[in-house]
Design a protein around this motif. Structure first.
Motif, PDB file in Angstrom:
ATOM      1  N   VAL A 158      -7.696  12.420  -2.127  1.00  0.00           N
ATOM      2  CA  VAL A 158      -6.533  13.360  -1.624  1.00  0.00           C
ATOM      3  C   VAL A 158      -5.857  12.564  -0.546  1.00  0.00           C
ATOM      4  O   VAL A 158      -6.475  12.195   0.438  1.00  0.00           O
ATOM      5  CB  VAL A 158      -6.742  14.664  -1.295  1.00  0.00           C
ATOM      6  CG1 VAL A 158      -5.526  15.243  -0.730  1.00  0.00           C
ATOM      7  CG2 VAL A 158      -7.064  15.471  -2.516  1.00  0.00           C
ATOM      8  N   ALA A 159      -4.445  12.323  -0.733  1.00  0.00           N
ATOM      9  CA  ALA A 159      -3.835  11.703   0.440  1.00  0.00           C
ATOM     10  C   ALA A 159      -2.483  12.751   0.628  1.00  0.00           C
ATOM     11  O   ALA A 159      -1.836  13.022  -0.103  1.00  0.00           O
ATOM     12  CB  ALA A 159      -3.080  10.504   0.063  1.00  0.00           C
ATOM     13  N   SER A 160      -2.607  13.322   1.808  1.00  0.00           N
ATOM     14  CA  SER A 160      -1.700  14.400   2.199  1.00  0.00           C
ATOM     15  C   SER A 160      -0.550  14.026   2.955  1.00  0.00           C
ATOM     16  O   SER A 160      -0.831  12.976   3.878  1.00  0.00           O
ATOM     17  CB  SER A 160      -2.280  15.691   3.041  1.00  0.00           C
ATOM     18  OG  SER A 160      -3.411  16.421   2.220  1.00  0.00           O
ATOM     19  N   LEU A 219      -3.703  23.439  -0.683  1.00  0.00           N
ATOM     20  CA  LEU A 219      -4.891  22.091  -1.197  1.00  0.00           C
ATOM     21  C   LEU A 219      -6.011  22.791  -1.951  1.00  0.00           C
ATOM     22  O   LEU A 219      -6.395  22.372  -2.988  1.00  0.00           O
ATOM     23  CB  LEU A 219      -5.308  21.091  -0.114  1.00  0.00           C
ATOM     24  CG  LEU A 219      -6.149  19.900  -0.543  1.00  0.00           C
ATOM     25  CD1 LEU A 219      -5.320  19.149  -1.697  1.00  0.00           C
ATOM     26  CD2 LEU A 219      -6.178  18.930   0.488  1.00  0.00           C
ATOM     27  N   ALA A 220      -6.649  23.784  -1.176  1.00  0.00           N
ATOM     28  CA  ALA A 220      -7.861  24.484  -2.058  1.00  0.00           C
ATOM     29  C   ALA A 220      -7.499  24.944  -3.437  1.00  0.00           C
ATOM     30  O   ALA A 220      -8.202  24.946  -4.281  1.00  0.00           O
ATOM     31  CB  ALA A 220      -8.408  25.348  -1.170  1.00  0.00           C
ATOM     32  N   ALA A 221      -6.139  25.555  -3.450  1.00  0.00           N
ATOM     33  CA  ALA A 221      -5.823  25.862  -4.651  1.00  0.00           C
ATOM     34  C   ALA A 221      -5.913  24.992  -5.874  1.00  0.00           C
ATOM     35  O   ALA A 221      -6.017  25.424  -7.140  1.00  0.00           O
ATOM     36  CB  ALA A 221      -4.438  26.724  -4.387  1.00  0.00           C
ATOM     37  N   ILE A 222      -5.591  23.563  -5.690  1.00  0.00           N
ATOM     38  CA  ILE A 222      -5.528  22.750  -6.475  1.00  0.00           C
ATOM     39  C   ILE A 222      -6.976  21.943  -6.921  1.00  0.00           C
ATOM     40  O   ILE A 222      -7.312  21.805  -7.791  1.00  0.00           O
ATOM     41  CB  ILE A 222      -4.548  21.541  -6.173  1.00  0.00           C
ATOM     42  CG1 ILE A 222      -3.107  22.026  -6.044  1.00  0.00           C
ATOM     43  CG2 ILE A 222      -4.523  20.249  -6.977  1.00  0.00           C
ATOM     44  CD1 ILE A 222      -2.164  21.254  -5.379  1.00  0.00           C
ATOM     45  N   TRP A 264       0.784  -1.184   0.215  1.00  0.00           N
ATOM     46  CA  TRP A 264      -0.076   0.158  -0.148  1.00  0.00           C
ATOM     47  C   TRP A 264       0.955   1.277  -0.054  1.00  0.00           C
ATOM     48  O   TRP A 264       2.126   1.278   0.460  1.00  0.00           O
ATOM     49  CB  TRP A 264      -0.966  -0.038   1.206  1.00  0.00           C
ATOM     50  CG  TRP A 264      -0.230  -0.345   2.398  1.00  0.00           C
ATOM     51  CD1 TRP A 264      -0.073  -1.646   3.064  1.00  0.00           C
ATOM     52  CD2 TRP A 264       0.225   0.622   3.423  1.00  0.00           C
ATOM     53  NE1 TRP A 264       0.610  -1.405   4.280  1.00  0.00           N
ATOM     54  CE2 TRP A 264       0.777   0.055   4.555  1.00  0.00           C
ATOM     55  CE3 TRP A 264       0.331   1.880   3.411  1.00  0.00           C
ATOM     56  CZ2 TRP A 264       1.534   0.709   5.512  1.00  0.00           C
ATOM     57  CZ3 TRP A 264       1.131   2.668   4.503  1.00  0.00           C
ATOM     58  CH2 TRP A 264       1.614   2.028   5.414  1.00  0.00           C
ATOM     59  N   ILE A 265       0.384   2.300  -0.336  1.00  0.00           N
ATOM     60  CA  ILE A 265       0.897   3.487  -0.548  1.00  0.00           C
ATOM     61  C   ILE A 265       0.255   4.507   0.685  1.00  0.00           C
ATOM     62  O   ILE A 265       1.220   5.513   1.458  1.00  0.00           O
ATOM     63  CB  ILE A 265       0.697   4.520  -1.722  1.00  0.00           C
ATOM     64  CG1 ILE A 265       1.117   3.570  -3.061  1.00  0.00           C
ATOM     65  CG2 ILE A 265       1.185   5.900  -1.920  1.00  0.00           C
ATOM     66  CD1 ILE A 265       2.635   3.230  -2.977  1.00  0.00           C
ATOM     67  N   ALA A 266      -0.858   4.555   0.795  1.00  0.00           N
ATOM     68  CA  ALA A 266      -1.543   5.302   1.912  1.00  0.00           C
ATOM     69  C   ALA A 266      -2.681   4.491   2.591  1.00  0.00           C
ATOM     70  O   ALA A 266      -3.208   3.812   2.030  1.00  0.00           O
ATOM     71  CB  ALA A 266      -1.874   6.681   1.369  1.00  0.00           C
ATOM     72  N   LEU A 267      -2.870   4.801   3.788  1.00  0.00           N
ATOM     73  CA  LEU A 267      -3.872   4.253   4.600  1.00  0.00           C
ATOM     74  C   LEU A 267      -4.895   5.294   5.314  1.00  0.00           C
ATOM     75  O   LEU A 267      -4.043   5.948   5.798  1.00  0.00           O
ATOM     76  CB  LEU A 267      -3.622   3.070   5.741  1.00  0.00           C
ATOM     77  CG  LEU A 267      -2.630   1.974   5.162  1.00  0.00           C
ATOM     78  CD1 LEU A 267      -2.182   1.266   6.170  1.00  0.00           C
ATOM     79  CD2 LEU A 267      -3.267   1.079   4.195  1.00  0.00           C
TER      80      LEU A 267
END
Length: 131
Positions: free
Chosen positions: A91-93, A75-78, A32-35
């Motif tokens: 999204v995963a920050s 993040l909002a700008a994206i 996995w990359i993110a959880l």
């Protein structure tokens, strides 16, 4: 309101899958990359093969210019311009940036929307992925 500066984003060379595993607290493997754990189960982001089936996501990473966690609106700008264009995101920050996943069939459109919003997007890996 202060508008965050235009960001430099890069297309991640991997293709991703997002999976929901109900009632799980940890995946059964290390692939996995993110959880993200929530009361309804586990959300798992994994790398997938370029020829894999199912919903596939392309990653845009905004960590080229590290910023503090106290900088509002990055993040909002994206995701704002992507939302206006009705492009779904996941999204995963991280501590230094955000991995914004967009559906593979809409990746080129997402890049165009972000560039129109003033961001710079390195599409080197987008072209090589065949998207």
């Amino acid at each position: 309101m202060n508008v965050p500066p235009a960001q430099r984003l890069g297309v991640v060379p991997s293709v991703f899958a997002v999976e929901h595993v109900p009632h799980a607290t940890f995946p059964e493997d290390d692939e996995w990359i993110a959880l993200v754990r929530a009361p309804e189960g586990l959300t798992v982001v994994r790398e997938t093969w370029p020829t894999g089936s199912g919903d596939r996501w392309i990653g845009l990473y905004g960590g080229a210019i590290a910023h503090g966690l106290d900088v509002p609106g990055m993040l909002a700008a994206i995701v704002g311009p992507l939302a206006e264009a009705a492009i779904p995101v996941f999204v995963a920050s991280t501590f230094h940036g955000d991995l914004v996943l967009v559906p593979e069939p809409r990746a080129k459109e997402a890049v165009a929307v972000l560039e129109d919003a003033g961001h710079q997007v390195d599409t080197t890996h987008l072209r090589s992925s065949g998207v």
